[in-house]
Design a protein around this motif. Structure first.
Motif, PDB file in Angstrom:
ATOM      1  N   VAL A   1      -8.519   3.051   0.002  1.00  0.00           N
ATOM      2  CA  VAL A   1      -8.179   1.716   0.507  1.00  0.00           C
ATOM      3  C   VAL A   1      -9.186   0.680   0.016  1.00  0.00           C
TER       4      VAL A   1
ATOM      5  N   SER B   1       0.813  -1.221   0.000  1.00  0.00           N
ATOM      6  CA  SER B   1       0.000   0.000   0.000  1.00  0.00           C
ATOM      7  C   SER B   1       0.844   1.269   0.000  1.00  0.00           C
TER       8      SER B   1
ATOM      9  N   TYR C   1      -3.638  -2.227   9.149  1.00  0.00           N
ATOM     10  CA  TYR C   1      -3.702  -3.239   8.093  1.00  0.00           C
ATOM     11  C   TYR C   1      -3.720  -4.646   8.677  1.00  0.00           C
TER      12      TYR C   1
ATOM     13  N   ALA D   1      -4.944   4.543   0.605  1.00  0.00           N
ATOM     14  CA  ALA D   1      -4.354   3.272   1.037  1.00  0.00           C
ATOM     15  C   ALA D   1      -2.970   3.454   1.639  1.00  0.00           C
TER      16      ALA D   1
END
Length: 271
Positions: A156, A149, A197, A189
DNA sequence: AGTGCGGCCTGTCCGC
DNA sequence: TGCGGACAGGCCGCAC
């Protein structure tokens, strides 16, 4: 539409009827799916014994000695196992008739699905070769998506729906996983911390696992005429619940469009 | 390389 | 009651 849990449940449902059986013939009533069904597929598949019924992402793989049939259900596709003489109805495009007298019947009203054939390793097929990891394996974890990312400026939600990042997170489960991880779907993201995450990978696994379990408990009888795959009745907390109170905090669930897809989120819980 | 979006389809639902 | 139009959605493949 079939998401990964539905495809996996379909795989488990049809597997017992296919495994070890020989293909008597293949009937293609309408080859116009997402890509045309290869004209040679009926001849190639006939006489072959189905040695494995596998799934990679949302693709189903019917392995034989000669090669592998690659099936995708698209948005409206479903598979059932029926007596071969059962009259085909509208949108029943393909039959794979088995030596048992049963047929694997593909119905796909919108024809976004696919039936392809490869004589090589199907995992090397152009459609499958570049796919990211399966979401329910250790190859998918927070560390991986955190790394991938970095530098990504897009939302995201788009990022985790990208098949190169991880497969099988369709629109519904992406929304649900983000809600459970308390991450706002339109957050860039690349601007989400490692720990968040880790949480997202965890919630994605959980929601998919729950959905597959629900598929197992409500498992349709794939040999019945009405055994028609549909949504699993798992409890969706945000998807489709715009205007209703958030189950966590009571704030009103919002709907917006991100990357041309309907997105649902709680403006209070998700940041 | 990353990102955005057009296009493929048809059933369903909405408003007129 | 009929009808046109919007919408839904996976995901490839192209354009920038």
């Amino acid at each position: 539409m079939p998401e990964l849990p539905e495809v996996e449940t379909t795989r488990r449902g049809i597997e017992p009827y296919l495994l070890g059986h020989r293909v008597e013939r293949v009937v293609v009533r309408d080859p116009r799916l997402r890509w045309p069904i290869p004209a040679e597929l009926p001849d190639t598949l006939r006489g072959q014994c189905i040695e494995a019924v596998e799934r990679r992402a949302k693709y189903l793989l019917l392995r034989t000695r000669a090669g592998t049939a690659i099936l995708h259900l698209g948005m409206s596709g479903s598979l059932r196992v029926l007596p071969a003489q059962t009259p085909a109805e509208r949108h029943d495009h393909v039959d794979i008739v088995l030596d048992s007298g049963l047929t694997l019947r593909l119905r796909d009203p919108r024809r976004f699905g696919a039936v392809l054939w490869t004589g090589e390793d199907p995992l090397r097929h152009p459609l499958l070769a570049k796919l990211g990891p399966e979401p329910l394996t250790d190859a998918f974890d927070g560390e991986r998506i955190y790394r991938l990312s970095r530098g990504r400026r897009g939302p995201v939600k788009n990022f985790i729906m990208d098949n190169h990042v991880v497969v099988g997170l369709g629109n519904i489960y992406a929304n649900e996983a983000l809600f459970r991880a308390r991450i706002h779907p339109s957050r860039a993201a690349g601007r989400i911390a490692r720990e968040r995450y880790a949480k997202l990978a965890e919630t994605a696994k959980t929601v998919l696992t729950e959905a597959i379990a629900a598929g197992g408990t409500t498992l349709r009888d794939f040999t019945r005429e009405d055994g028609n795959p549909g949504y699993f009745r798992i409890e969706l907390k945000v998807y489709g619940h715009a205007g209703e109170p958030c189950p966590e905090c009571g704030a009103t669930i919002r709907q917006t469009v991100i990357g041309q897809r309907s997105s649902y989120y709680c403006p209070h819980c998700q940041r």
